[in-house]
Design a protein around this motif. Structure first.
Motif, PDB file in Angstrom:
ATOM      1  N   LEU A  74      34.111  39.909  41.040  1.00 55.42           N
ATOM      2  CA  LEU A  74      34.376  41.147  40.312  1.00 55.42           C
ATOM      3  C   LEU A  74      35.875  41.350  40.078  1.00 55.42           C
ATOM      4  CD1 LEU A  74      31.822  43.626  41.942  1.00 55.42           C
ATOM      5  CD2 LEU A  74      31.796  42.714  39.612  1.00 55.42           C
ATOM      6  N   ALA A  75      36.688  40.983  41.061  1.00 50.16           N
ATOM      7  CA  ALA A  75      38.138  41.113  40.905  1.00 50.16           C
ATOM      8  C   ALA A  75      38.652  40.176  39.815  1.00 50.16           C
ATOM      9  CB  ALA A  75      38.839  40.824  42.232  1.00 50.16           C
ATOM     10  N   ILE A  76      38.156  38.953  39.794  1.00 51.46           N
ATOM     11  CA  ILE A  76      38.585  38.000  38.771  1.00 51.46           C
ATOM     12  C   ILE A  76      38.156  38.476  37.385  1.00 51.46           C
ATOM     13  CG2 ILE A  76      38.234  35.661  37.883  1.00 51.46           C
ATOM     14  CD1 ILE A  76      38.090  34.737  40.820  1.00 51.46           C
ATOM     15  N   ALA A  77      36.898  38.896  37.266  1.00 49.45           N
ATOM     16  CA  ALA A  77      36.416  39.388  35.971  1.00 49.45           C
ATOM     17  C   ALA A  77      37.195  40.630  35.542  1.00 49.45           C
ATOM     18  CB  ALA A  77      34.921  39.701  36.051  1.00 49.45           C
ATOM     19  N   GLY A  78      37.469  41.522  36.474  1.00 48.13           N
ATOM     20  CA  GLY A  78      38.226  42.728  36.155  1.00 48.13           C
ATOM     21  C   GLY A  78      39.629  42.421  35.683  1.00 48.13           C
ATOM     22  N   VAL A  79      40.297  41.494  36.353  1.00 53.70           N
ATOM     23  CA  VAL A  79      41.652  41.124  35.949  1.00 53.70           C
ATOM     24  C   VAL A  79      41.633  40.485  34.572  1.00 53.70           C
ATOM     25  CG1 VAL A  79      43.517  39.490  36.450  1.00 53.70           C
ATOM     26  CG2 VAL A  79      42.656  40.960  38.225  1.00 53.70           C
ATOM     27  N   TRP A  80      40.681  39.618  34.320  1.00 55.74           N
ATOM     28  CA  TRP A  80      40.600  38.984  33.004  1.00 55.74           C
ATOM     29  C   TRP A  80      40.367  40.014  31.901  1.00 55.74           C
ATOM     30  CZ3 TRP A  80      37.046  34.263  34.384  1.00 55.74           C
ATOM     31  CH2 TRP A  80      37.843  33.270  34.992  1.00 55.74           C
ATOM     32  N   ILE A  81      39.483  40.974  32.138  1.00 58.13           N
ATOM     33  CA  ILE A  81      39.176  41.982  31.118  1.00 58.13           C
ATOM     34  C   ILE A  81      40.367  42.905  30.894  1.00 58.13           C
ATOM     35  CG2 ILE A  81      37.738  44.000  30.626  1.00 58.13           C
ATOM     36  CD1 ILE A  81      35.453  42.447  32.090  1.00 58.13           C
ATOM     37  N   VAL A  82      40.920  43.435  31.979  1.00 60.76           N
ATOM     38  CA  VAL A  82      42.046  44.361  31.854  1.00 60.76           C
ATOM     39  C   VAL A  82      43.265  43.663  31.245  1.00 60.76           C
ATOM     40  CG1 VAL A  82      43.690  45.735  33.177  1.00 60.76           C
ATOM     41  CG2 VAL A  82      41.256  45.903  33.670  1.00 60.76           C
ATOM     42  N   ALA A  83      43.527  42.437  31.660  1.00 60.46           N
ATOM     43  CA  ALA A  83      44.691  41.711  31.144  1.00 60.46           C
ATOM     44  C   ALA A  83      44.533  41.380  29.665  1.00 60.46           C
ATOM     45  CB  ALA A  83      44.914  40.436  31.940  1.00 60.46           C
ATOM     46  N   SER A  84      43.341  40.993  29.254  1.00 61.39           N
ATOM     47  CA  SER A  84      43.165  40.648  27.839  1.00 61.39           C
ATOM     48  C   SER A  84      43.277  41.879  26.952  1.00 61.39           C
ATOM     49  CB  SER A  84      41.825  39.951  27.618  1.00 61.39           C
ATOM     50  OG  SER A  84      40.756  40.826  27.924  1.00 61.39           O
ATOM     51  N   VAL A  85      42.692  42.978  27.362  1.00 62.06           N
ATOM     52  CA  VAL A  85      42.800  44.206  26.567  1.00 62.06           C
ATOM     53  C   VAL A  85      44.231  44.727  26.599  1.00 62.06           C
ATOM     54  CG1 VAL A  85      42.044  46.620  26.418  1.00 62.06           C
ATOM     55  CG2 VAL A  85      40.380  44.817  26.848  1.00 62.06           C
ATOM     56  N   GLY A  86      44.850  44.705  27.774  1.00 61.02           N
ATOM     57  CA  GLY A  86      46.230  45.183  27.889  1.00 61.02           C
ATOM     58  C   GLY A  86      47.207  44.352  27.078  1.00 61.02           C
ATOM     59  N   SER A  87      47.080  43.029  27.142  1.00 59.52           N
ATOM     60  CA  SER A  87      48.002  42.192  26.374  1.00 59.52           C
ATOM     61  C   SER A  87      47.753  42.329  24.877  1.00 59.52           C
ATOM     62  CB  SER A  87      47.885  40.731  26.800  1.00 59.52           C
ATOM     63  OG  SER A  87      46.623  40.200  26.452  1.00 59.52           O
ATOM     64  N   TYR A  88      46.515  42.591  24.493  1.00 54.80           N
ATOM     65  CA  TYR A  88      46.230  42.833  23.078  1.00 54.80           C
ATOM     66  C   TYR A  88      46.979  44.068  22.592  1.00 54.80           C
ATOM     67  CZ  TYR A  88      43.710  44.310  18.914  1.00 54.80           C
ATOM     68  OH  TYR A  88      43.389  44.737  17.662  1.00 54.80           O
ATOM     69  N   TYR A  89      46.863  45.157  23.334  1.00 51.95           N
ATOM     70  CA  TYR A  89      47.521  46.387  22.907  1.00 51.95           C
ATOM     71  C   TYR A  89      49.036  46.296  23.004  1.00 51.95           C
ATOM     72  CZ  TYR A  89      43.237  48.915  22.194  1.00 51.95           C
ATOM     73  OH  TYR A  89      42.034  49.332  21.702  1.00 51.95           O
ATOM     74  N   ILE A  90      49.548  45.648  24.028  1.00 52.25           N
ATOM     75  CA  ILE A  90      50.993  45.473  24.140  1.00 52.25           C
ATOM     76  C   ILE A  90      51.492  44.595  22.992  1.00 52.25           C
ATOM     77  CG2 ILE A  90      52.831  44.437  25.523  1.00 52.25           C
ATOM     78  CD1 ILE A  90      51.285  45.322  28.003  1.00 52.25           C
ATOM     79  N   GLY A  91      50.782  43.522  22.711  1.00 49.92           N
ATOM     80  CA  GLY A  91      51.174  42.642  21.604  1.00 49.92           C
ATOM     81  C   GLY A  91      51.142  43.354  20.269  1.00 49.92           C
TER      82      GLY A  91
END
Length: 114
Positions: A74-91
């Motif tokens: 769950l931690a790995i999946a959560g990090v992948w989801i949050v990081a991908s959405v976060g980097s999308y918005y930051i980018g």
């Protein structure tokens, strides 16, 4: 040192090397958009390697625990989801600030009746 400890040490060293090389690459990156895109290896591979090494060391000392496995997944999946959405918005926000659309700039420069 036991075999699981050697494996865990190797995984931690690989994750650490990924963090260090990503840090150096971010330091040398020409712009903010490139820096955001450079976080992928650490988030995608480095962090899961650290969680995997924690699981392996726990399993070698106390035995298999399904609860810890589920929490790690769950931690790995959560990090992948949050990081991908976060980097999308930051980018997107960095791209919107740093890139000038020529057509839009020309339209704004020409304002009839002004």
């Amino acid at each position: 040192m036991s075999i699981p400890e050697i494996i865990v040490s190797i995984l931690v060293i690989i994750a650490t090397l990924m963090v260090v090389t990503t840090s150096v690459a971010m330091w040398r990156a020409p712009d903010a958009l490139t820096r955001v895109n450079l976080l992928g290896p650490v988030i995608g591979v480095g962090f899961p390697l650290l969680l995997l090494s924690k699981l392996l060391i726990d399993w070698s000392t106390t035995g298999f625990d399904l609860h810890n496995l589920v929490r790690a997944l769950l931690a790995i999946a959560g990090v992948w989801i949050v990081a991908s959405v976060g980097s999308y918005y930051i980018g997107r926000s960095i791209y919107g600030v740093t890139v000038v659309d020529k057509k839009h700039a020309e339209d704004r420069a020409y304002q009839p009746g002004a």
